[in-house]
Design a protein around this motif. Sequence first.
Motif, PDB file in Angstrom:
ATOM      1  N   PHE A  24     -18.281  59.266  19.557  1.00  0.00           N
ATOM      2  CA  PHE A  24     -18.946  60.256  18.705  1.00  0.00           C
ATOM      3  C   PHE A  24     -18.917  59.808  17.248  1.00  0.00           C
ATOM      4  O   PHE A  24     -17.933  59.229  16.789  1.00  0.00           O
ATOM      5  CB  PHE A  24     -18.274  61.622  18.820  1.00  0.00           C
ATOM      6  CG  PHE A  24     -18.545  62.348  20.115  1.00  0.00           C
ATOM      7  CD1 PHE A  24     -19.745  62.205  20.791  1.00  0.00           C
ATOM      8  CD2 PHE A  24     -17.593  63.188  20.643  1.00  0.00           C
ATOM      9  CE1 PHE A  24     -19.992  62.880  21.970  1.00  0.00           C
ATOM     10  CE2 PHE A  24     -17.819  63.875  21.823  1.00  0.00           C
ATOM     11  CZ  PHE A  24     -19.025  63.722  22.491  1.00  0.00           C
ATOM     12  N   GLN A  25     -19.993  60.124  16.534  1.00  0.00           N
ATOM     13  CA  GLN A  25     -20.089  59.792  15.115  1.00  0.00           C
ATOM     14  C   GLN A  25     -19.440  60.855  14.236  1.00  0.00           C
ATOM     15  O   GLN A  25     -19.235  60.628  13.053  1.00  0.00           O
ATOM     16  CB  GLN A  25     -21.560  59.609  14.719  1.00  0.00           C
ATOM     17  CG  GLN A  25     -22.254  58.488  15.475  1.00  0.00           C
ATOM     18  CD  GLN A  25     -21.594  57.139  15.255  1.00  0.00           C
ATOM     19  OE1 GLN A  25     -21.329  56.757  14.126  1.00  0.00           O
ATOM     20  NE2 GLN A  25     -21.306  56.429  16.342  1.00  0.00           N
ATOM     21  N   GLY A  28     -14.969  65.565  17.402  1.00  0.00           N
ATOM     22  CA  GLY A  28     -15.293  66.186  18.672  1.00  0.00           C
ATOM     23  C   GLY A  28     -14.062  66.456  19.500  1.00  0.00           C
ATOM     24  O   GLY A  28     -12.947  66.046  19.153  1.00  0.00           O
ATOM     25  N   GLU A  82     -18.706  67.881  18.094  1.00  0.00           N
ATOM     26  CA  GLU A  82     -19.174  67.323  19.356  1.00  0.00           C
ATOM     27  C   GLU A  82     -18.248  67.849  20.443  1.00  0.00           C
ATOM     28  O   GLU A  82     -17.070  68.127  20.191  1.00  0.00           O
ATOM     29  CB  GLU A  82     -19.109  65.792  19.328  1.00  0.00           C
ATOM     30  CG  GLU A  82     -19.996  65.153  18.279  1.00  0.00           C
ATOM     31  CD  GLU A  82     -21.469  65.175  18.648  1.00  0.00           C
ATOM     32  OE1 GLU A  82     -21.845  65.721  19.704  1.00  0.00           O
ATOM     33  OE2 GLU A  82     -22.262  64.642  17.862  1.00  0.00           O
TER      34      GLU A  82
END
Length: 144
Positions: A24-25, A28, A82
Amino acid sequence: MPILLSGPAGAGKTSLAAELLSQFQRPGVVADFQSILAALLLLVRDSNGRYPPRLETQGYALPIAEYVRRAMMTVALENELEIVVTNSDGDPTRRNFLLTQLGPGATERVIDPGIDVVRQRLSTVDGLLSVQCSEAINRWFGRL
């Protein structure tokens, strides 16, 4: 983007969820029912990576684990985090419900290596499959 990661017990959902989390960027979380239940009861995986069988006396923790999973979904969405939610119930209605709860843009990824593979993964070294593991496998394959 929220992800519902569905598949039978023993498919590798938790491992894939950890991999997705690392990709994930933005921040999350993973809402994995079995991991939540294990945390609530302080259960530890054995050397084969399996949790001990659930005891009937631990049944009280199942609705708590589901409540925590749903709370994680809500808080993650409210805070634009996320999230990966794991699911081992093959029922299309249940899967659609969870996907809807994850909101617009949520996607489902299915990881299903097949019934023979999950039976092998969940069997003991003697090749035996417990009643609990059989029931877990049936929650996916028996409800598709």
